[in-house]
Design a protein around this motif. Structure first.
Motif, PDB file in Angstrom:
ATOM      1  N   ARG A   1      31.448  -7.357  66.836  1.00  0.00           N
ATOM      2  CA  ARG A   1      31.103  -6.432  65.723  1.00  0.00           C
ATOM      3  C   ARG A   1      31.496  -6.867  64.452  1.00  0.00           C
ATOM      4  O   ARG A   1      32.356  -7.712  64.241  1.00  0.00           O
ATOM      5  CB  ARG A   1      31.551  -4.904  65.984  1.00  0.00           C
ATOM      6  N   THR A   2      30.829  -6.387  63.168  1.00  0.00           N
ATOM      7  CA  THR A   2      31.303  -6.934  61.905  1.00  0.00           C
ATOM      8  C   THR A   2      32.389  -6.401  61.466  1.00  0.00           C
ATOM      9  O   THR A   2      33.076  -5.268  61.991  1.00  0.00           O
ATOM     10  CB  THR A   2      30.213  -6.236  60.761  1.00  0.00           C
ATOM     11  N   VAL A   3      33.365  -7.401  60.901  1.00  0.00           N
ATOM     12  CA  VAL A   3      34.883  -6.885  60.885  1.00  0.00           C
ATOM     13  C   VAL A   3      34.948  -6.097  59.344  1.00  0.00           C
ATOM     14  O   VAL A   3      34.148  -6.176  58.522  1.00  0.00           O
ATOM     15  CB  VAL A   3      35.631  -8.263  60.474  1.00  0.00           C
ATOM     16  N   ARG A   4      35.648  -4.924  59.512  1.00  0.00           N
ATOM     17  CA  ARG A   4      35.529  -3.942  58.767  1.00  0.00           C
ATOM     18  C   ARG A   4      36.957  -4.072  57.802  1.00  0.00           C
ATOM     19  O   ARG A   4      38.037  -4.526  58.111  1.00  0.00           O
ATOM     20  CB  ARG A   4      35.757  -2.636  59.186  1.00  0.00           C
ATOM     21  N   ALA A   5      36.759  -3.820  56.561  1.00  0.00           N
ATOM     22  CA  ALA A   5      37.929  -3.770  55.786  1.00  0.00           C
ATOM     23  C   ALA A   5      39.008  -2.942  55.801  1.00  0.00           C
ATOM     24  O   ALA A   5      40.269  -3.008  55.523  1.00  0.00           O
ATOM     25  CB  ALA A   5      37.562  -3.950  54.226  1.00  0.00           C
ATOM     26  N   TRP A   6      38.512  -1.851  56.476  1.00  0.00           N
ATOM     27  CA  TRP A   6      39.518  -0.485  56.725  1.00  0.00           C
ATOM     28  C   TRP A   6      38.867   0.094  57.766  1.00  0.00           C
ATOM     29  O   TRP A   6      37.780   0.325  58.077  1.00  0.00           O
ATOM     30  CB  TRP A   6      39.713   0.153  55.607  1.00  0.00           C
ATOM     31  N   SER A   7      39.927   0.578  58.725  1.00  0.00           N
ATOM     32  CA  SER A   7      39.334   1.820  59.801  1.00  0.00           C
ATOM     33  C   SER A   7      40.551   2.853  59.917  1.00  0.00           C
ATOM     34  O   SER A   7      41.398   2.770  59.530  1.00  0.00           O
ATOM     35  CB  SER A   7      39.235   0.838  60.740  1.00  0.00           C
ATOM     36  N   GLU A   8      39.891   3.505  60.678  1.00  0.00           N
ATOM     37  CA  GLU A   8      40.941   4.750  61.042  1.00  0.00           C
ATOM     38  C   GLU A   8      41.740   4.399  62.088  1.00  0.00           C
ATOM     39  O   GLU A   8      41.669   3.311  62.848  1.00  0.00           O
ATOM     40  CB  GLU A   8      40.039   6.001  61.517  1.00  0.00           C
ATOM     41  N   GLN A   9      43.128   4.955  62.129  1.00  0.00           N
ATOM     42  CA  GLN A   9      44.292   4.443  63.128  1.00  0.00           C
ATOM     43  C   GLN A   9      43.630   4.716  64.463  1.00  0.00           C
ATOM     44  O   GLN A   9      44.068   3.898  65.303  1.00  0.00           O
ATOM     45  CB  GLN A   9      45.421   5.042  62.584  1.00  0.00           C
ATOM     46  N   TRP A  10      42.890   5.619  64.826  1.00  0.00           N
ATOM     47  CA  TRP A  10      42.644   5.909  66.186  1.00  0.00           C
ATOM     48  C   TRP A  10      41.468   4.907  66.747  1.00  0.00           C
ATOM     49  O   TRP A  10      41.163   4.832  67.681  1.00  0.00           O
ATOM     50  CB  TRP A  10      41.952   7.301  66.181  1.00  0.00           C
ATOM     51  N   ALA A  11      40.643   4.336  65.699  1.00  0.00           N
ATOM     52  CA  ALA A  11      39.491   3.518  66.040  1.00  0.00           C
ATOM     53  C   ALA A  11      39.859   2.103  66.377  1.00  0.00           C
ATOM     54  O   ALA A  11      41.024   1.762  66.109  1.00  0.00           O
ATOM     55  CB  ALA A  11      38.719   3.618  64.673  1.00  0.00           C
ATOM     56  N   ASN A  12      38.929   1.765  66.978  1.00  0.00           N
ATOM     57  CA  ASN A  12      39.196   0.229  67.718  1.00  0.00           C
ATOM     58  C   ASN A  12      38.271  -0.817  66.880  1.00  0.00           C
ATOM     59  O   ASN A  12      37.613  -1.896  67.407  1.00  0.00           O
ATOM     60  CB  ASN A  12      38.661   0.224  69.120  1.00  0.00           C
ATOM     61  N   ASP A  13      38.034  -0.463  65.717  1.00  0.00           N
ATOM     62  CA  ASP A  13      37.203  -1.487  64.833  1.00  0.00           C
ATOM     63  C   ASP A  13      37.779  -2.617  64.574  1.00  0.00           C
ATOM     64  O   ASP A  13      38.954  -2.738  64.339  1.00  0.00           O
ATOM     65  CB  ASP A  13      36.701  -0.926  63.463  1.00  0.00           C
ATOM     66  N   PRO A  14      36.950  -4.054  64.418  1.00  0.00           N
ATOM     67  CA  PRO A  14      37.600  -5.059  64.113  1.00  0.00           C
ATOM     68  C   PRO A  14      38.154  -5.155  62.759  1.00  0.00           C
ATOM     69  O   PRO A  14      37.395  -4.713  61.778  1.00  0.00           O
ATOM     70  CB  PRO A  14      36.519  -6.018  64.355  1.00  0.00           C
ATOM     71  N   LEU A  15      39.543  -5.702  62.529  1.00  0.00           N
ATOM     72  CA  LEU A  15      39.906  -5.578  61.092  1.00  0.00           C
ATOM     73  C   LEU A  15      40.234  -7.023  60.687  1.00  0.00           C
ATOM     74  O   LEU A  15      40.563  -8.070  61.415  1.00  0.00           O
ATOM     75  CB  LEU A  15      41.249  -4.683  61.153  1.00  0.00           C
ATOM     76  N   PRO A  16      40.473  -7.445  59.397  1.00  0.00           N
ATOM     77  CA  PRO A  16      40.501  -8.737  59.054  1.00  0.00           C
ATOM     78  C   PRO A  16      41.877  -9.174  59.267  1.00  0.00           C
ATOM     79  O   PRO A  16      42.994  -8.612  59.348  1.00  0.00           O
ATOM     80  CB  PRO A  16      40.313  -8.622  57.543  1.00  0.00           C
ATOM     81  N   GLY A  17      41.834 -10.388  59.727  1.00  0.00           N
ATOM     82  CA  GLY A  17      43.219 -11.241  60.280  1.00  0.00           C
ATOM     83  C   GLY A  17      42.929 -12.258  61.114  1.00  0.00           C
ATOM     84  O   GLY A  17      41.768 -12.835  61.279  1.00  0.00           O
ATOM     85  N   THR A  18      43.963 -12.477  61.762  1.00  0.00           N
ATOM     86  CA  THR A  18      44.007 -13.737  62.704  1.00  0.00           C
ATOM     87  C   THR A  18      43.329 -13.050  64.194  1.00  0.00           C
ATOM     88  O   THR A  18      43.793 -11.926  64.816  1.00  0.00           O
ATOM     89  CB  THR A  18      45.207 -14.448  63.334  1.00  0.00           C
ATOM     90  N   TYR A  19      42.076 -13.849  64.678  1.00  0.00           N
ATOM     91  CA  TYR A  19      41.906 -13.355  66.320  1.00  0.00           C
ATOM     92  C   TYR A  19      42.127 -14.416  67.092  1.00  0.00           C
ATOM     93  O   TYR A  19      41.980 -15.587  66.880  1.00  0.00           O
ATOM     94  CB  TYR A  19      40.085 -13.184  65.977  1.00  0.00           C
ATOM     95  N   TYR A  20      42.076 -13.915  68.406  1.00  0.00           N
ATOM     96  CA  TYR A  20      42.296 -14.911  69.480  1.00  0.00           C
ATOM     97  C   TYR A  20      41.271 -14.821  70.383  1.00  0.00           C
ATOM     98  O   TYR A  20      40.874 -13.973  70.795  1.00  0.00           O
ATOM     99  CB  TYR A  20      43.718 -14.403  70.057  1.00  0.00           C
ATOM    100  N   VAL A  21      41.291 -16.165  71.092  1.00  0.00           N
ATOM    101  CA  VAL A  21      40.168 -16.277  72.133  1.00  0.00           C
ATOM    102  C   VAL A  21      40.919 -16.899  73.150  1.00  0.00           C
ATOM    103  O   VAL A  21      41.844 -17.905  73.291  1.00  0.00           O
ATOM    104  CB  VAL A  21      39.052 -17.559  71.620  1.00  0.00           C
ATOM    105  N   ARG A  22      40.573 -16.295  74.383  1.00  0.00           N
ATOM    106  CA  ARG A  22      41.204 -16.913  75.667  1.00  0.00           C
ATOM    107  C   ARG A  22      40.206 -17.099  76.634  1.00  0.00           C
ATOM    108  O   ARG A  22      39.201 -16.421  76.816  1.00  0.00           O
ATOM    109  CB  ARG A  22      42.000 -15.361  76.343  1.00  0.00           C
ATOM    110  N   LEU A  23      40.178 -18.264  77.225  1.00  0.00           N
ATOM    111  CA  LEU A  23      39.333 -18.721  78.249  1.00  0.00           C
ATOM    112  C   LEU A  23      39.864 -19.066  79.326  1.00  0.00           C
ATOM    113  O   LEU A  23      40.927 -19.709  79.597  1.00  0.00           O
ATOM    114  CB  LEU A  23      38.553 -20.230  77.644  1.00  0.00           C
TER     115      LEU A  23
END
Length: 305
Positions: free
Chosen positions: A164-186
């Protein structure tokens, strides 16, 4: 002699009103067109150019000299890759492969992975990619083949996950993507004993699409969710704590960030379209007033004249 004064007829008055209204509408339309061109030409183009994600030096990711050729085995040892860069790794079935990449607000990352199986040792295993944000929360894929079963005669398996589109801000209870480092596991799941240890080659590439002002929100994080960011924003450690330590305070800090830096949070092209909407509303009010105000005092034509 009596001077006869002619007065405008009703038809002439209506014609005059129509001409004035037409002129007012044309003037309003011209002003709207000029304003839109000025705003689009002066504001939108630089904004789009500044916020668009940059790819690797080679569009097809063929820069083998800078591309990573190995993967990490945990979150802490994840191999850092840049957006648009193709990374490779050699591993065996049963291993967990980790990579990390930066994702900024307004972007929609897409992770693509390819697992190549050698002809001499193929296995029918289920391959899966998982993406986690800076808080190590697993993010759901908006679309894409996140899990696939490799057939017994399959030479490769292609996986994809669009977040989903990364959001600049989100509620604490939400699971929205936030800016920063992301990890991929294969990794491979549902493995039998005979399928363990089969050599494989993995390729991974992460691209990001800039969504623009439609994804902007009223707020931003104080700092992106990057490992070790607290060490640089907090108070520096004393000399006694620094002595005897082999690692510097920035040793665990992620070195990857977007080419144009992390978004400041206040500017987006939503401001441009808000200004255009305000201008259109003002000109619509002026045009409506010009159509309905009339020509002033009504003509004093005597009844029955």
């Amino acid at each position: 002699m009596r001077t006869i004064r002619t007065r405008p007829t009703t038809r002439g008055v209506r014609a005059t009103r129509g001409v004035r209204a037409t002129r007012a509408v044309r003037a309003a339309a011209g002003a709207v067109t000029a304003g839109v061109f000025l705003l689009l030409g002066g504001s939108v183009s630089p904004a789009v150019a500044d916020s668009s994600p940059s790819a690797s030096p080679s569009d097809d990711g063929s820069d083998d000299g800078a591309a990573p050729t190995e993967a990490g085995t945990s979150f802490r040892t994840a191999t850092e890759i840049e957006l648009g860069q193709k990374a490779t790794a050699s591993a065996s079935t049963g291993d967990y492969l980790y990579w990390s990449f930066p994702a900024d607000a307004g972007g929609r990352p897409t992770v693509k992975a390819t697992v190549k199986l050698p002809d001499s040792a193929r296995s029918s295993a289920t391959w899966q990619i998982d993406v986690y944000d800076g808080l190590r929360r697993r993010q759901a894929c908006q679309y894409g083949a996140q899990t696939r079963l490799a057939g017994a005669d399959a030479g490769s398996v292609d996986l994809s996950c669009t977040l989903r589109t990364v959001r600049a801000w989100s509620e604490q209870w939400a699971n929205d993507p936030l800016p920063g480092t992301y990890y991929v596991r294969l990794t491979a799941t549902d493995l039998g004993t005979a399928d363990l240890g089969v050599p494989v080659n993995a390729e991974i590439r992460v691209d990001s699409k800039d969504i623009g002002g439609s994804a902007a929100v009223d707020g931003s994080l104080a700092e992106p969710l990057v490992p070790g960011i607290a060490l640089t924003t907090g108070e520096p450690a004393g000399d006694e704590g620094a002595e005897g330590s082999d690692e510097s305070p920035t040793a665990v800090l992620s070195s990857l960030e977007p080419d144009d830096g992390w978004a400041s949070g206040w500017w987006s092209d939503r401001w441009v379209w808000t200004a255009v909407g305000g201008i259109l509303a003002a000109l619509a009010g002026v045009g409506g007033y010009a159509l309905t105000r009339g020509s002033g005092r009504p003509s004093q034509v005597p009844p029955g004249a």
